[in-house]
Design a protein around this motif. Structure first.
Motif, PDB file in Angstrom:
ATOM      1  N   ALA A   1       0.756  -1.043   0.039  1.00 34.50           N
ATOM      2  CA  ALA A   1      -0.009  -0.017  -0.040  1.00 34.50           C
ATOM      3  C   ALA A   1       0.693   1.204   0.093  1.00 34.50           C
ATOM      4  N   SER A   2       2.007   1.204   0.763  1.00 30.89           N
ATOM      5  CA  SER A   2       2.774   2.524   0.711  1.00 30.89           C
ATOM      6  C   SER A   2       3.489   2.505  -0.747  1.00 30.89           C
ATOM      7  N   VAL A   3       3.917   1.594  -1.243  1.00 26.37           N
ATOM      8  CA  VAL A   3       4.343   1.600  -2.563  1.00 26.37           C
ATOM      9  C   VAL A   3       3.611   2.079  -3.586  1.00 26.37           C
ATOM     10  N   ASP A   4       2.055   1.678  -3.407  1.00 25.56           N
ATOM     11  CA  ASP A   4       1.206   1.963  -4.295  1.00 25.56           C
ATOM     12  C   ASP A   4       1.010   3.623  -4.294  1.00 25.56           C
ATOM     13  N   GLU A   5       0.781   4.121  -3.058  1.00 29.83           N
ATOM     14  CA  GLU A   5       0.688   5.363  -2.750  1.00 29.83           C
ATOM     15  C   GLU A   5       1.837   6.205  -3.391  1.00 29.83           C
ATOM     16  N   ALA A   6       2.986   5.841  -3.292  1.00 32.62           N
ATOM     17  CA  ALA A   6       3.964   6.418  -3.689  1.00 32.62           C
ATOM     18  C   ALA A   6       4.110   6.606  -5.336  1.00 32.62           C
ATOM     19  N   VAL A   7       3.678   5.404  -5.947  1.00 35.70           N
ATOM     20  CA  VAL A   7       3.618   5.563  -7.366  1.00 35.70           C
ATOM     21  C   VAL A   7       2.628   6.344  -7.848  1.00 35.70           C
ATOM     22  N   GLN A   8       1.351   6.643  -7.135  1.00 33.80           N
ATOM     23  CA  GLN A   8       0.286   7.408  -7.569  1.00 33.80           C
ATOM     24  C   GLN A   8       0.788   8.732  -7.419  1.00 33.80           C
ATOM     25  N   ARG A   9       1.316   9.180  -6.237  1.00 30.26           N
ATOM     26  CA  ARG A   9       1.727  10.429  -5.956  1.00 30.26           C
ATOM     27  C   ARG A   9       2.816  11.028  -7.093  1.00 30.26           C
ATOM     28  N   ALA A  10       3.792  10.045  -7.377  1.00 27.01           N
ATOM     29  CA  ALA A  10       4.782  10.423  -8.336  1.00 27.01           C
ATOM     30  C   ALA A  10       4.157  10.395  -9.825  1.00 27.01           C
ATOM     31  N   ARG A  11       3.074   9.771  -9.864  1.00 35.25           N
ATOM     32  CA  ARG A  11       2.342   9.967 -11.511  1.00 35.25           C
ATOM     33  C   ARG A  11       1.515  11.059 -11.397  1.00 35.25           C
ATOM     34  N   SER A  12       0.932  11.495 -10.366  1.00 41.45           N
ATOM     35  CA  SER A  12       0.173  12.904 -10.134  1.00 41.45           C
ATOM     36  C   SER A  12       1.115  14.013 -10.498  1.00 41.45           C
ATOM     37  N   GLN A  13       2.095  13.787 -10.239  1.00 45.53           N
ATOM     38  CA  GLN A  13       3.141  15.075 -10.467  1.00 45.53           C
ATOM     39  C   GLN A  13       3.795  15.333 -11.948  1.00 45.53           C
ATOM     40  N   LEU A  14       3.462  14.091 -12.541  1.00 45.50           N
ATOM     41  CA  LEU A  14       4.064  14.305 -14.056  1.00 45.50           C
ATOM     42  C   LEU A  14       3.309  15.186 -14.752  1.00 45.50           C
ATOM     43  N   THR A  15       4.231  15.912 -15.579  1.00 42.22           N
ATOM     44  CA  THR A  15       3.639  17.238 -16.552  1.00 42.22           C
ATOM     45  C   THR A  15       3.326  16.505 -17.955  1.00 42.22           C
ATOM     46  N   ASN A  16       2.646  17.199 -18.620  1.00 42.59           N
ATOM     47  CA  ASN A  16       2.400  16.882 -19.999  1.00 42.59           C
ATOM     48  C   ASN A  16       1.702  18.056 -20.690  1.00 42.59           C
ATOM     49  N   GLY A  17       1.569  17.968 -21.945  1.00 42.80           N
ATOM     50  CA  GLY A  17       0.935  19.279 -22.556  1.00 42.80           C
ATOM     51  C   GLY A  17       2.323  20.041 -23.182  1.00 42.80           C
ATOM     52  N   ASP A  18       2.011  21.510 -23.550  1.00 41.67           N
ATOM     53  CA  ASP A  18       2.964  22.351 -23.934  1.00 41.67           C
ATOM     54  C   ASP A  18       3.579  22.656 -22.906  1.00 41.67           C
ATOM     55  N   SER A  19       5.310  22.894 -23.067  1.00 48.64           N
ATOM     56  CA  SER A  19       6.274  23.397 -22.114  1.00 48.64           C
ATOM     57  C   SER A  19       6.030  24.698 -22.036  1.00 48.64           C
ATOM     58  N   ALA A  20       6.329  25.420 -20.959  1.00 43.75           N
ATOM     59  CA  ALA A  20       6.460  27.124 -20.923  1.00 43.75           C
ATOM     60  C   ALA A  20       7.739  27.255 -21.575  1.00 43.75           C
ATOM     61  N   VAL A  21       7.821  28.612 -22.094  1.00 36.12           N
ATOM     62  CA  VAL A  21       9.355  28.954 -22.584  1.00 36.12           C
ATOM     63  C   VAL A  21       9.675  29.771 -21.768  1.00 36.12           C
ATOM     64  N   ASN A  22       9.148  30.428 -20.540  1.00 32.72           N
ATOM     65  CA  ASN A  22       9.817  31.022 -19.255  1.00 32.72           C
ATOM     66  C   ASN A  22       9.266  30.257 -18.110  1.00 32.72           C
ATOM     67  N   CYS A  23      10.160  30.448 -17.151  1.00 28.67           N
ATOM     68  CA  CYS A  23       9.927  29.778 -15.919  1.00 28.67           C
ATOM     69  C   CYS A  23       8.886  30.503 -15.256  1.00 28.67           C
ATOM     70  N   GLU A  24       7.899  29.650 -14.524  1.00 32.09           N
ATOM     71  CA  GLU A  24       6.730  30.236 -13.933  1.00 32.09           C
ATOM     72  C   GLU A  24       7.203  31.163 -12.554  1.00 32.09           C
ATOM     73  N   GLU A  25       8.472  30.474 -12.060  1.00 29.16           N
ATOM     74  CA  GLU A  25       8.807  31.433 -10.752  1.00 29.16           C
ATOM     75  C   GLU A  25       9.693  32.496 -11.097  1.00 29.16           C
ATOM     76  N   CYS A  26      10.775  32.406 -11.938  1.00 25.89           N
ATOM     77  CA  CYS A  26      11.699  33.329 -11.949  1.00 25.89           C
ATOM     78  C   CYS A  26      11.783  34.070 -13.386  1.00 25.89           C
ATOM     79  N   ASP A  27      10.955  33.866 -14.001  1.00 24.85           N
ATOM     80  CA  ASP A  27      10.686  34.294 -15.606  1.00 24.85           C
ATOM     81  C   ASP A  27      12.027  33.976 -16.349  1.00 24.85           C
ATOM     82  N   GLN A  28      12.898  33.413 -15.906  1.00 22.94           N
ATOM     83  CA  GLN A  28      14.006  32.937 -16.888  1.00 22.94           C
ATOM     84  C   GLN A  28      13.829  32.109 -18.107  1.00 22.94           C
ATOM     85  N   ILE A  29      14.211  31.968 -19.274  1.00 22.24           N
ATOM     86  CA  ILE A  29      13.795  31.379 -20.389  1.00 22.24           C
ATOM     87  C   ILE A  29      14.398  29.968 -20.130  1.00 22.24           C
TER      88      ILE A  29
END
Length: 88
Positions: free
Chosen positions: A17-45
């Motif tokens: 159960a602990s491993v399953d939760e960790a895998v689900q948490r990691a999958r939920s953090q994966l990104t998809n779609g178009d990438s940003a050109v500039n960083c959302e935090e510091c605005d660097q390219i």
């Protein structure tokens, strides 16, 4: 073979159960779609190689590293394995 108050297989079920939760948490953090050109935090390219390597990336390497460092420092407690949870 379980001993004491636990039934056979209970410890393995907790581990699974602990491993399953960790895998689900990691999958939920994966990104998809178009990438940003500039960083959302510091605005660097964000370098093109990073945008190609990680689809949907929103942060530069420095900001992503800082975010991950904060997340690991905030780390949670595995309540399944704690003595307090077993006593309740």
């Amino acid at each position: 073979m379980a001993g004491g108050w636990s039934r056979d297989g209970a410890i393995q079920e907790q581990i699974d159960a602990s491993v399953d939760e960790a895998v689900q948490r990691a999958r939920s953090q994966l990104t998809n779609g178009d990438s940003a050109v500039n960083c959302e935090e510091c605005d660097q390219i964000i370098p093109e190689q990073r945008r190609k390597a990680i689809p949907g990336v929103r942060l530069c390497v420095a900001c992503q590293s800082a975010l991950e460092k904060q997340e690991t420092q905030a780390g949670g407690i595995n309540r399944r394995g704690s003595k307090d949870s077993q006593l309740r």
